[in-house]
Design a protein around this motif. Structure first.
Motif, mmCIF file in Angstrom:
data_model
loop_
_atom_site.group_PDB
_atom_site.id
_atom_site.type_symbol
_atom_site.label_atom_id
_atom_site.label_comp_id
_atom_site.label_asym_id
_atom_site.label_seq_id
_atom_site.Cartn_x
_atom_site.Cartn_y
_atom_site.Cartn_z
ATOM 1 N N ARG A 73 -2.125 14.062 0.761
ATOM 2 C CA ARG A 73 -1.264 14.611 -0.295
ATOM 3 C C ARG A 73 -2.034 14.720 -1.612
ATOM 4 O O ARG A 73 -2.999 13.986 -1.844
ATOM 5 C CB ARG A 73 -0.020 13.737 -0.471
ATOM 6 N N THR A 74 -1.594 15.607 -2.479
ATOM 7 C CA THR A 74 -2.240 15.783 -3.775
ATOM 8 C C THR A 74 -1.896 14.619 -4.693
ATOM 9 O O THR A 74 -0.872 13.940 -4.523
ATOM 10 C CB THR A 74 -1.796 17.093 -4.434
ATOM 11 N N PHE A 75 -2.758 14.400 -5.681
ATOM 12 C CA PHE A 75 -2.467 13.369 -6.672
ATOM 13 C C PHE A 75 -1.244 13.758 -7.495
ATOM 14 O O PHE A 75 -0.937 14.942 -7.664
ATOM 15 C CB PHE A 75 -3.666 13.167 -7.598
ATOM 16 N N ALA A 76 -0.570 12.743 -8.021
ATOM 17 C CA ALA A 76 0.620 12.953 -8.841
ATOM 18 C C ALA A 76 0.291 13.822 -10.051
ATOM 19 O O ALA A 76 -0.849 13.834 -10.534
ATOM 20 C CB ALA A 76 1.184 11.607 -9.288
ATOM 21 N N SER A 77 1.274 14.540 -10.549
ATOM 22 C CA SER A 77 1.053 15.441 -11.690
ATOM 23 C C SER A 77 0.653 14.681 -12.943
ATOM 24 O O SER A 77 0.012 15.239 -13.842
ATOM 25 C CB SER A 77 2.314 16.262 -11.945
ATOM 26 N N THR A 78 1.018 13.400 -13.017
ATOM 27 C CA THR A 78 0.677 12.580 -14.189
ATOM 28 C C THR A 78 -0.660 11.856 -14.037
ATOM 29 O O THR A 78 -1.068 11.111 -14.935
ATOM 30 C CB THR A 78 1.773 11.529 -14.423
ATOM 31 N N TYR A 79 -1.347 12.072 -12.915
ATOM 32 C CA TYR A 79 -2.598 11.375 -12.617
ATOM 33 C C TYR A 79 -3.703 11.790 -13.581
ATOM 34 O O TYR A 79 -3.950 12.977 -13.796
ATOM 35 C CB TYR A 79 -3.009 11.700 -11.182
ATOM 36 N N GLU A 80 -4.397 10.799 -14.164
ATOM 37 C CA GLU A 80 -5.517 11.053 -15.069
ATOM 38 C C GLU A 80 -6.830 10.752 -14.349
ATOM 39 O O GLU A 80 -6.973 9.699 -13.729
ATOM 40 C CB GLU A 80 -5.426 10.183 -16.324
ATOM 41 N N GLN A 81 -7.781 11.679 -14.456
ATOM 42 C CA GLN A 81 -9.068 11.544 -13.783
ATOM 43 C C GLN A 81 -10.144 11.071 -14.760
ATOM 44 O O GLN A 81 -10.320 11.668 -15.820
ATOM 45 C CB GLN A 81 -9.482 12.880 -13.170
ATOM 46 N N ALA A 136 0.830 -1.206 0.000
ATOM 47 C CA ALA A 136 0.000 0.000 0.000
ATOM 48 C C ALA A 136 0.861 1.252 0.000
ATOM 49 O O ALA A 136 0.483 2.280 -0.583
ATOM 50 C CB ALA A 136 -0.924 -0.004 1.217
ATOM 51 N N CYS A 137 2.034 1.182 0.633
ATOM 52 C CA CYS A 137 2.949 2.318 0.629
ATOM 53 C C CYS A 137 3.451 2.602 -0.782
ATOM 54 O O CYS A 137 3.525 3.762 -1.200
ATOM 55 C CB CYS A 137 4.124 2.052 1.569
ATOM 56 N N GLN A 138 3.781 1.564 -1.530
ATOM 57 C CA GLN A 138 4.215 1.758 -2.916
ATOM 58 C C GLN A 138 3.099 2.348 -3.768
ATOM 59 O O GLN A 138 3.339 3.231 -4.597
ATOM 60 C CB GLN A 138 4.689 0.425 -3.495
ATOM 61 N N VAL A 139 1.866 1.878 -3.555
ATOM 62 C CA VAL A 139 0.725 2.439 -4.282
ATOM 63 C C VAL A 139 0.599 3.927 -3.988
ATOM 64 O O VAL A 139 0.421 4.746 -4.895
ATOM 65 C CB VAL A 139 -0.576 1.694 -3.904
ATOM 66 N N ALA A 140 0.703 4.299 -2.725
ATOM 67 C CA ALA A 140 0.592 5.707 -2.341
ATOM 68 C C ALA A 140 1.696 6.541 -2.974
ATOM 69 O O ALA A 140 1.463 7.681 -3.409
ATOM 70 C CB ALA A 140 0.635 5.834 -0.825
ATOM 71 N N ARG A 141 2.896 6.006 -3.049
ATOM 72 C CA ARG A 141 4.023 6.741 -3.642
ATOM 73 C C ARG A 141 3.867 6.913 -5.147
ATOM 74 O O ARG A 141 4.466 7.822 -5.738
ATOM 75 C CB ARG A 141 5.333 6.021 -3.313
ATOM 76 N N ILE A 142 3.066 6.070 -5.779
ATOM 77 C CA ILE A 142 2.767 6.208 -7.203
ATOM 78 C C ILE A 142 1.704 7.276 -7.434
ATOM 79 O O ILE A 142 1.817 8.110 -8.337
ATOM 80 C CB ILE A 142 2.296 4.863 -7.790
ATOM 81 N N PHE A 143 0.656 7.270 -6.598
ATOM 82 C CA PHE A 143 -0.514 8.103 -6.857
ATOM 83 C C PHE A 143 -0.410 9.524 -6.293
ATOM 84 O O PHE A 143 -1.260 10.355 -6.609
ATOM 85 C CB PHE A 143 -1.769 7.426 -6.302
ATOM 86 N N SER A 144 0.596 9.825 -5.471
ATOM 87 C CA SER A 144 0.636 11.139 -4.836
ATOM 88 C C SER A 144 1.996 11.803 -4.954
ATOM 89 O O SER A 144 3.014 11.157 -5.241
ATOM 90 C CB SER A 144 0.257 11.007 -3.357
ATOM 91 N N ASN A 145 2.001 13.099 -4.696
ATOM 92 C CA ASN A 145 3.221 13.914 -4.670
ATOM 93 C C ASN A 145 3.692 14.128 -3.242
ATOM 94 O O ASN A 145 2.885 14.145 -2.308
ATOM 95 C CB ASN A 145 2.945 15.297 -5.287
#
Length: 349
Positions: free
Chosen positions: A224-232, A168-177
């Motif tokens: 934290r905010t979503f990553a800059s590359t995150y698509e909604q 879950a930590c790796q998932v969070a590091r992917i999805f957030s800044n």
């Protein structure tokens, strides 16, 4: 002031009979086994507050909120009315987005929601009432996203992707800044080699203020905010369709949507000792990190006690009989554990 006069001491066999009647509303529902050793529901006398604003013109109690809670609400109402003669409920289901506005102005007793209140709703509510509403967990969400219900989430990748497991930590590091451990932006950072080592990760999900988006930010990304590359994207279907088109993508969406082109990632604990894909047992025991809750929201006015009818109703929901109703819905919501029930009951004091 109207006073309701239920029996103060209800034998277990009598309460079971009332529950059986509540479960028979659709005929096919059988009496569910008690989820755990939970307190029995022994009705207390309650008085309707004078001029309660949540009563309709006939004197029936309005309840609003998520349509997907209708199955359990119907049975809760039947059990409560049977043990409190004279109290009636009206069908006032208006949808999740209407819950907080209706509650703000006292137009309903409480509202069931399959997500937590979001920041925009909370700000408007607090401005009008002066404090946050009372949030009570009543169940875990379903592990069957094929139903029209609130559900657990799954983490997905394209089947072309060699990744099978992550924490879950790796998932969070992917999805957030701004992660303290560092953000993850390339698949090689998860140990993938070859042509995947420098591939940029493309995260997909729902917009920020949707139920899933709010949950991910508040519960999984620590605000934290979503990553800059995150698509909604607006729905699980749209998210997974996008993921099918991008082998380098990763997405959160409704659980149980694996296909010939997509796979749900196995979530491992940080110490690597446990793995989970979100079974009912793993959601109930909180082993699976993406299991969510179903909530009741109640109006709480600073300096005033909780509405007595709402408090008594929640005592029933958090009893063995109330949780049996939740357990009775096929592939439905998952009852709380005894420890969770104890935590929620303390909020009513």
């Amino acid at each position: 002031m109207i006073e309701m006069n239920p029996l103060q001491k209800v034998k277990k066999c009598k309460t079971a009979a009332l529950l059986a009647g509540a479960l028979s509303l659709q005929g096919s529902a059988a009496l569910a086994a008690a989820p755990e050793s939970l307190p029995d529901y022994l009705p207390h006398a309650v008085r309707l507050p004078p001029q309660a604003s949540y009563l309709d013109e006939t004197g029936a109690i309005r309840i609003g909120g998520a349509e997907h809670a209708q199955f359990i609400i119907d049975r809760f109402n039947a059990l409560f009315s049977a043990s409190h003669p004279g109290l009636r409920f009206t069908d006032h289901i208006k949808g999740t987005t209407a819950t907080i506005p209706l509650l703000t102005y006292g137009r309903m007793l409480f509202g069931p929601m399959g997500r937590t209140i979001n920041n925009l709703e909370l700000q408007a509510y607090e401005k009008a009432v002066g404090a946050a509403p009372l949030e009570i967990r009543i169940a875990h969400t379903s592990d069957n996203a094929q139903q029209e219900m609130s559900y657990s989430l799954g983490i997905y990748v394209n089947r072309a992707n060699p990744v099978e497991r992550m924490s879950a930590c790796q998932v969070a590091r992917i999805f957030s800044n701004g992660n303290p451990e560092g953000d993850l932006s390339r698949w090689g950072q998860l140990g993938v080699g070859g042509e995947w080592k420098e591939r940029i990760i493309h995260p997909f999900g729902t917009p920020e203020y949707t139920g899933m988006g709010t949950y991910m930010q508040s519960e999984q990304l620590q605000g934290r905010t979503f990553a800059s590359t995150y698509e909604q994207w607006g729905s699980t279907e749209a998210i997974l369709k996008r993921l099918e088109q991008d082998p380098a993508g990763i997405a959160f969406a409704a659980i149980g949507r694996e296909s010939a082109t997509l796979k749900q990632v196995v979530i491992v604990s940080e110490d690597g000792r446990t793995e989970t894909r979100g079974s009912r047992q793993d959601v109930s025991s909180s082993i699976y990190p993406y299991g969510r809750y179903v909530y009741f929201y109640l109006q709480r006015v600073p300096g005033q006690p909780l509405d007595p009818v709402a408090k008594e109703y929640l005592r029933m929901v958090l009893s063995r009989q109330g949780q049996q109703i939740i357990a009775s819905q096929p592939d439905g919501y998952i009852p709380l554990t005894a420890a969770e029930v104890s935590t929620e009951l303390r909020k009513l004091d």
